[in-house]
Design a protein around this motif. Structure first.
Motif, PDB file in Angstrom:
ATOM      1  N   LEU A 268       7.864  -7.567  16.657  1.00  0.00           N
ATOM      2  CA  LEU A 268       9.117  -6.848  16.382  1.00  0.00           C
ATOM      3  C   LEU A 268       9.075  -6.073  15.068  1.00  0.00           C
ATOM      4  O   LEU A 268       9.514  -4.928  15.014  1.00  0.00           O
ATOM      5  CB  LEU A 268      10.298  -7.827  16.374  1.00  0.00           C
ATOM      6  CG  LEU A 268      10.752  -8.340  17.739  1.00  0.00           C
ATOM      7  CD1 LEU A 268      11.937  -9.284  17.582  1.00  0.00           C
ATOM      8  CD2 LEU A 268      11.115  -7.194  18.675  1.00  0.00           C
ATOM      9  N   GLY A 269       8.609  -6.664  13.994  1.00  0.00           N
ATOM     10  CA  GLY A 269       8.555  -5.974  12.708  1.00  0.00           C
ATOM     11  C   GLY A 269       7.131  -5.794  12.251  1.00  0.00           C
ATOM     12  O   GLY A 269       6.269  -6.626  12.541  1.00  0.00           O
ATOM     13  N   VAL A 270       6.867  -4.709  11.521  1.00  0.00           N
ATOM     14  CA  VAL A 270       5.523  -4.483  10.999  1.00  0.00           C
ATOM     15  C   VAL A 270       5.603  -3.760   9.666  1.00  0.00           C
ATOM     16  O   VAL A 270       6.466  -2.900   9.458  1.00  0.00           O
ATOM     17  CB  VAL A 270       4.660  -3.674  12.006  1.00  0.00           C
ATOM     18  CG1 VAL A 270       5.264  -2.307  12.287  1.00  0.00           C
ATOM     19  CG2 VAL A 270       3.224  -3.539  11.504  1.00  0.00           C
ATOM     20  N   VAL A 271       4.703  -4.136   8.761  1.00  0.00           N
ATOM     21  CA  VAL A 271       4.583  -3.448   7.478  1.00  0.00           C
ATOM     22  C   VAL A 271       3.108  -3.378   7.114  1.00  0.00           C
ATOM     23  O   VAL A 271       2.341  -4.323   7.341  1.00  0.00           O
ATOM     24  CB  VAL A 271       5.400  -4.165   6.378  1.00  0.00           C
ATOM     25  CG1 VAL A 271       4.870  -5.559   6.094  1.00  0.00           C
ATOM     26  CG2 VAL A 271       5.453  -3.339   5.106  1.00  0.00           C
ATOM     27  N   ALA A 272       2.691  -2.226   6.586  1.00  0.00           N
ATOM     28  CA  ALA A 272       1.307  -2.010   6.157  1.00  0.00           C
ATOM     29  C   ALA A 272       1.252  -1.986   4.633  1.00  0.00           C
ATOM     30  O   ALA A 272       2.031  -1.260   4.001  1.00  0.00           O
ATOM     31  CB  ALA A 272       0.778  -0.693   6.718  1.00  0.00           C
ATOM     32  N   ALA A 273       0.351  -2.769   4.046  1.00  0.00           N
ATOM     33  CA  ALA A 273       0.199  -2.812   2.592  1.00  0.00           C
ATOM     34  C   ALA A 273      -1.077  -3.573   2.262  1.00  0.00           C
ATOM     35  O   ALA A 273      -1.611  -4.318   3.096  1.00  0.00           O
ATOM     36  CB  ALA A 273       1.398  -3.478   1.928  1.00  0.00           C
ATOM     37  N   ASP A 274      -1.541  -3.415   1.039  1.00  0.00           N
ATOM     38  CA  ASP A 274      -2.729  -4.130   0.571  1.00  0.00           C
ATOM     39  C   ASP A 274      -2.285  -5.463  -0.012  1.00  0.00           C
ATOM     40  O   ASP A 274      -1.914  -5.559  -1.175  1.00  0.00           O
ATOM     41  CB  ASP A 274      -3.453  -3.285  -0.478  1.00  0.00           C
ATOM     42  CG  ASP A 274      -4.686  -3.963  -1.029  1.00  0.00           C
ATOM     43  OD1 ASP A 274      -5.114  -4.998  -0.465  1.00  0.00           O
ATOM     44  OD2 ASP A 274      -5.227  -3.462  -2.044  1.00  0.00           O
ATOM     45  N   PHE A 275      -2.336  -6.511   0.792  1.00  0.00           N
ATOM     46  CA  PHE A 275      -1.819  -7.802   0.371  1.00  0.00           C
ATOM     47  C   PHE A 275      -2.813  -8.623  -0.433  1.00  0.00           C
ATOM     48  O   PHE A 275      -2.420  -9.533  -1.158  1.00  0.00           O
ATOM     49  CB  PHE A 275      -1.358  -8.606   1.591  1.00  0.00           C
ATOM     50  CG  PHE A 275      -0.156  -8.015   2.269  1.00  0.00           C
ATOM     51  CD1 PHE A 275       1.091  -8.079   1.673  1.00  0.00           C
ATOM     52  CD2 PHE A 275      -0.280  -7.375   3.495  1.00  0.00           C
ATOM     53  CE1 PHE A 275       2.200  -7.532   2.281  1.00  0.00           C
ATOM     54  CE2 PHE A 275       0.827  -6.827   4.119  1.00  0.00           C
ATOM     55  CZ  PHE A 275       2.076  -6.896   3.512  1.00  0.00           C
ATOM     56  N   ASP A 276      -4.114  -8.335  -0.295  1.00  0.00           N
ATOM     57  CA  ASP A 276      -5.112  -9.132  -1.013  1.00  0.00           C
ATOM     58  C   ASP A 276      -5.748  -8.392  -2.185  1.00  0.00           C
ATOM     59  O   ASP A 276      -6.661  -8.918  -2.823  1.00  0.00           O
ATOM     60  CB  ASP A 276      -6.196  -9.645  -0.059  1.00  0.00           C
ATOM     61  CG  ASP A 276      -6.890  -8.526   0.707  1.00  0.00           C
ATOM     62  OD1 ASP A 276      -6.575  -7.335   0.467  1.00  0.00           O
ATOM     63  OD2 ASP A 276      -7.749  -8.832   1.561  1.00  0.00           O
ATOM     64  N   GLY A 277      -5.286  -7.170  -2.460  1.00  0.00           N
ATOM     65  CA  GLY A 277      -5.740  -6.456  -3.648  1.00  0.00           C
ATOM     66  C   GLY A 277      -7.152  -5.922  -3.582  1.00  0.00           C
ATOM     67  O   GLY A 277      -7.743  -5.639  -4.626  1.00  0.00           O
ATOM     68  N   ASP A 278      -7.693  -5.722  -2.367  1.00  0.00           N
ATOM     69  CA  ASP A 278      -9.061  -5.225  -2.268  1.00  0.00           C
ATOM     70  C   ASP A 278      -9.126  -3.718  -2.068  1.00  0.00           C
ATOM     71  O   ASP A 278     -10.205  -3.153  -1.882  1.00  0.00           O
ATOM     72  CB  ASP A 278      -9.816  -5.939  -1.141  1.00  0.00           C
ATOM     73  CG  ASP A 278      -9.240  -5.637   0.244  1.00  0.00           C
ATOM     74  OD1 ASP A 278      -8.199  -4.951   0.337  1.00  0.00           O
ATOM     75  OD2 ASP A 278      -9.845  -6.095   1.241  1.00  0.00           O
ATOM     76  N   GLY A 279      -7.968  -3.047  -2.077  1.00  0.00           N
ATOM     77  CA  GLY A 279      -7.941  -1.597  -1.957  1.00  0.00           C
ATOM     78  C   GLY A 279      -7.790  -1.071  -0.542  1.00  0.00           C
ATOM     79  O   GLY A 279      -7.673   0.143  -0.347  1.00  0.00           O
ATOM     80  N   PRO A 281      -5.593  -1.137   3.131  1.00  0.00           N
ATOM     81  CA  PRO A 281      -4.288  -1.526   3.670  1.00  0.00           C
ATOM     82  C   PRO A 281      -4.413  -2.510   4.821  1.00  0.00           C
ATOM     83  O   PRO A 281      -5.175  -2.299   5.760  1.00  0.00           O
ATOM     84  CB  PRO A 281      -3.674  -0.194   4.125  1.00  0.00           C
ATOM     85  CG  PRO A 281      -4.847   0.706   4.388  1.00  0.00           C
ATOM     86  CD  PRO A 281      -5.903   0.294   3.400  1.00  0.00           C
ATOM     87  N   ASP A 282      -3.658  -3.588   4.727  1.00  0.00           N
ATOM     88  CA  ASP A 282      -3.601  -4.604   5.765  1.00  0.00           C
ATOM     89  C   ASP A 282      -2.323  -4.395   6.598  1.00  0.00           C
ATOM     90  O   ASP A 282      -1.495  -3.541   6.294  1.00  0.00           O
ATOM     91  CB  ASP A 282      -3.602  -5.993   5.121  1.00  0.00           C
ATOM     92  CG  ASP A 282      -4.696  -6.149   4.077  1.00  0.00           C
ATOM     93  OD1 ASP A 282      -5.872  -5.957   4.429  1.00  0.00           O
ATOM     94  OD2 ASP A 282      -4.374  -6.441   2.902  1.00  0.00           O
ATOM     95  N   LEU A 283      -2.152  -5.217   7.623  1.00  0.00           N
ATOM     96  CA  LEU A 283      -0.983  -5.130   8.501  1.00  0.00           C
ATOM     97  C   LEU A 283      -0.374  -6.515   8.677  1.00  0.00           C
ATOM     98  O   LEU A 283      -1.089  -7.482   8.972  1.00  0.00           O
ATOM     99  CB  LEU A 283      -1.373  -4.585   9.875  1.00  0.00           C
ATOM    100  CG  LEU A 283      -1.673  -3.086   9.964  1.00  0.00           C
ATOM    101  CD1 LEU A 283      -2.544  -2.800  11.190  1.00  0.00           C
ATOM    102  CD2 LEU A 283      -0.376  -2.287  10.036  1.00  0.00           C
ATOM    103  N   TYR A 284       0.941  -6.594   8.489  1.00  0.00           N
ATOM    104  CA  TYR A 284       1.639  -7.846   8.763  1.00  0.00           C
ATOM    105  C   TYR A 284       2.606  -7.605   9.912  1.00  0.00           C
ATOM    106  O   TYR A 284       3.407  -6.664   9.888  1.00  0.00           O
ATOM    107  CB  TYR A 284       2.400  -8.341   7.543  1.00  0.00           C
ATOM    108  CG  TYR A 284       3.034  -9.702   7.745  1.00  0.00           C
ATOM    109  CD1 TYR A 284       2.252 -10.847   7.716  1.00  0.00           C
ATOM    110  CD2 TYR A 284       4.395  -9.840   7.972  1.00  0.00           C
ATOM    111  CE1 TYR A 284       2.816 -12.109   7.913  1.00  0.00           C
ATOM    112  CE2 TYR A 284       4.966 -11.087   8.166  1.00  0.00           C
ATOM    113  CZ  TYR A 284       4.174 -12.219   8.138  1.00  0.00           C
ATOM    114  OH  TYR A 284       4.731 -13.458   8.337  1.00  0.00           O
TER     115      TYR A 284
END
Length: 581
Positions: A268-279, A281-284
Motif C-alpha cells: 500500500l505505501g512506498v518510499v524510496a531513500a538511502d536508509f543505510d547510508g551507502d549512497g 536509494p533503497d525501497l521500503y
C-alpha cells in the motif's frame, strides 16, 4: 500481551466504543481548512452499489506539483468510478454531487498577492484542457520528470490499467503508457519515481495490492453479522514491479532481474531513500497485514529484502501489522532516516528509529506514539516541521475500513478524526489538540495526504482526500512565525531535473546539522512538494546549505538568507566545508 500493548488496546477500545468527542480548539489553531472557499471543490466517488467490494473503501490519492512551471503548487486528484462500467453513476449507493464531472481532476493554482503582499489563493479546474479527465477506478499518483525535459509527469495507479501522462509543456498531457511500456492491469496502489542505478534517469517502482475482481469478490461480515469489507488476507497478494528507464521515453520491466520477485505482499505505501547510508536509494514497502519489506539496493542493479534483518518487517513484538501509509525523515536529528508506518486500530502506528547502517528499533511507545494512534486506522502520513522549531512533527490521516460500532446505523460508518503530533525535541511526541479548529474533530474517512507550501508563504500546508467525501486543504498559520528556509533543487543538465533523492543539510554554528531529503513519495497513494523545507527555530542566521546530489556530487551554498526560497542548481555550488558529513 505486553504492558505497552495492553495500554494501547485499552485506549483503542475506549475510543472506538463511543463517538470521538470534539477536541476544544486552541485559541489559534495552527491550520485552517479552506478548500471550498479557494475553489478546490471535489468529492471522491467510490462507485459503491452495496456489494462491499474491497476497492471501494481504499481510495484515493492526491498530488501537489507545479505542472505549469509558474512557481506554485497545483493539485491533481485521483477519482474512482463504477466497478461495472455498464452501470451509470446515478445507480451508485453514494452518487457524485450534481454537476461534478467524472474522472480525475487537475486544479491550477492561480496564486497572487494582495496590496499588502499577502498570498491570495484560488484554484481553477483545468482538467479538460490538460487532457487529464480520465475515467478509471483510480487509486494513487506518483510525480517525476522521467524524460528530463524539466517538466513533472504523472503516473496514475488504478484497479485496472495504470496510466503514464507525459507533460507536454503547453498545459496539456498525453497518455504515453503503451509507448513507455509501464502499463499494469493489476490492482496497483502507491508508486514512486527513483533513480535506483544512479544513471541520471528516473526509474519507476509500483506497489501492487491483491488479486481482486468483482466476479471473484468474497463476502465478509462484521461482529454482528452485517455485511462489511473484507481484509486483504482473503485474497492472494500480487508482486510489485520495478521498471528501468531506458531513455528515449521507454522503460523495461526488471522486476525479476532486480530480485523484487523474491517476496511479495499486499503493498500500500512506498518510499524510496538511502536508509543505510551507502549512497544508493533503497525501497521500503508497507504491506497490509503481512511483513513489510526494506529492499536494500546492492548497487549492481539488484535488491535484497532486509526487512527482517533491519527490524522493520514487524513491530517490536515480532508481529506483522495492517500497514498502509509510510513516512521517512530524521525525527531524532541524528543524521539518518527514520520510518513511520500507519496501521490498524489497536496496533498503533509504528515509529522505527534508525540506529545507523539501516538497522532500526521500534520506538513507538518510547516516543509517546502508541496511545494517541492506537484508536485509529491510519493512512496518509508525513513528517513536517509545521511550527518551524527545527524538529519534524507528524500528521496522520485516519479513516476506518470496517464498520465502526459507534457509528452503526449511519450511511457511511467509517469516520475517524485525523492527528497532528508535535515533536517535543525530547524524544517524545504530543498530540496537538484543536490543530485545525472544528475541522480537526470532524469524523471523515481520510486516505491520501500530500504536503507542500501551497501558498508560498514559507510553511508546509496539507491536502487530504476523503474516501466518499470532499478534499480538504489545511493552510498552515502557526504562530509565532519563526524563520524558515526552503530549497528547490535542479539536477545537472539532462538528468533527474528535480534532484529527487538528494540529501540537503542545513549548517548552523554550534548546532547539529539538520538533514532533509528531496522527495515526492511516501504517505499513501499521494505525491508531495519535492522542495526541501527547514524550520530555523530562533536562529535567523544560517552558515551553509549542503547538498549531496543523487549521483554523489557534494556542494555547498554559504550564508543563505533566512525566509527565502532558494534554487540550488547542480554544478553551481562550492566545495563542502571541511569535516562536514
Amino acid at each position: 500481551m505486553s504492558g505497552a500493548r495492553a495500554v494501547r488496546a485499552l485506549a483503542a477500545a475506549a475510543a472506538l466504543a463511543a463517538p470521538v468527542a470534539a477536541t476544544p480548539p486552541t485559541p489559534a489553531p495552527p491550520f485552517r481548512e479552506v478548500a471550498a472557499e479557494v475553489g478546490l471543490r471535489f468529492r471522491h466517488f467510490t462507485g459503491s452499489t452495496g456489494e462491499h467490494y474491497l476497492p471501494e473503501i481504499m481510495g484515493s490519492g492526491v498530488a501537489l506539483f507545479d505542472y505549469d512551471g509558474d512557481g506554485d503548487l497545483d493539485v491533481f486528484l485521483v477519482q474512482g468510478a463504477m466497478l461495472d462500467p455498464s452501470r451509470p453513476p446515478s445507480e451508485a449507493r453514494y452518487p457524485p454531487p450534481p454537476g461534478q464531472p467524472p474522472g480525475c481532476r487537475l486544479f491550477r493554482n492561480d496564486l497572487r498577492r494582495d496590496a499588502s503582499g499577502r498570498p491570495v489563493l484560488h484554484f481553477t479546474d483545468v482538467t479538460e484542457q490538460a487532457g487529464l479527465g480520465r475515467v478509471l477506478y483510480g487509486m494513487g499518483v506518483a510525480v517525476g520528470d522521467y524524460d528530463n525535459d524539466g517538466r513533472p509527469d504523472l503516473y496514475v495507479t488504478a484497479l485496472g490499467s495504470n496510466v503514464l501522462f507525459h507533460n507536454n509543456g503547453d498545459g496539456s498531457f498525453s497518455d504515453v503508457t503503451e509507448a513507455a511500456g509501464v502499463g499494469d492491469d493489476r490492482w496497483s496502489t502507491s508508486a514512486t519515481f527513483l533513480d535506483y542505478d544512479r544513471d541520471g534517469r528516473l526509474d519507476l517502482f509500483v506497489a501492487n495490492y491483491v488479486d481482486f475482481t468483482a466476479a471473484g469478490s468474497k463476502k465478509c461480515f462484521d461482529a454482528v453479522g452485517a455485511p462489511d469489507y473484507c481484509r486483504p488476507a482473503v485474497y492472494r497478494s500480487v508482486t510489485d514491479r520495478l521498471f528501468h528507464n531506458e531513455g528515449g521515453g521507454r522503460f523495461r520491466d526488471v522486476t525479476e532481474a532486480a530480485g523484487i520477485l523474491n517476496a511479495d505482499g499486499p503493498g500500500l505505501g512506498v518510499v524510496a531513500a538511502d536508509f543505510d547510508g551507502d549512497g544508493w536509494p533503497d525501497l521500503y514497502v508497507a504491506n497490509d497485514g503481512a511483513p513489510n519489506q526494506l529492499w536494500r539496493n546492492k548497487g549492481d542493479g539488484t535488491f535484497e529484502d532486509r526487512g527482517l534483518l533491519s527490524g522493520t518487517a514487524y513491530n517490536g513484538e515480532g508481529l506483522p501489522e495492517g500497514s498502509m501509509g509510510v513516512a521517512a525523515g530524521d525525527v531524532d536529528g541524528d543524521g539518518d532516516l527514520d520510518l513511520f508506518v500507519t496501521n490498524l486500530p489497536r496496533e498503533a502506528a509504528t515509529l522505527y528509529l534508525n540506529q545507523g547502517k539501516g538497522l532500526f528499533q521500534d520506538a513507538t511507545d518510547a516516543w509517546g506514539l502508541g496511545v494517541p494512534t492506537a484508536p485509529f486506522t491510519g493512512f496518509g502520513t508525513g513528517f513536517l516541521d509545521y511550527d518551524h522549531d527545527g524538529w519534524l512533527d507528524l500528521f496522520v490521516a485516519n479513516g476506518a475500513v470496517a464498520n465502526r460500532e459507534a457509528l452503526r446505523g449511519q450511511p457511511y460508518p467509517f469516520g475517524e478524526r485525523s492527528l497532528l503530533l508535535r515533536n517535543l525535541a525530547s524524544r517524545r511526541f504530543e498530540e496537538v489538540s484543536g490543530w485545525a479548529g472544528a475541522a480537526s474533530s470532524r469524523l471523515e474517512v481520510s486516505r491520501g495526504a500530500a504536503f507542500g507550501d501551497v501558498d508560498n508563504d514559507g510553511d508546509i500546508d496539507v491536502v487530504v482526500t476523503n474516501n466518499n467525501g470532499p478534499v480538504r486543504l489545511f493552510l498552515n498559520q502557526a504562530e509565532p512565525r519563526r524563520p524558515w528556509l526552503m530549497a528547490r533543487l535542479q539536477g545537472g543538465a539532462g538528468e533527474n531535473t528535480q534532484g529527487l533523492g538528494a540529501r540537503v543539510g542545513l549548517v548552523r554554528r554550534g548546532r547539529p546539522t539538520l538533514w532533509r531529503c528531496a522527495h515526492a513519495d511516501g504517505s499513501y497513494l499521494s505525491a508531495s512538494d519535492p522542495r526541501v523545507h527547514f524550520g530555523l527555530g530562533d536562529a535567523e542566521r544560517v552558515d551553509a546549505l549542503l547538498v549531496e546530489w543523487p549521483r554523489g556530487r557534494r556542494e555547498a551554498w554559504y550564508a543563505p538568507l533566512a525566509r527565502t526560497l532558494l534554487t540550488l542548481r547542480e554544478g553551481e555550488g562550492r566545495p563542502w566545508p571541511e569535516g562536514a558529513r
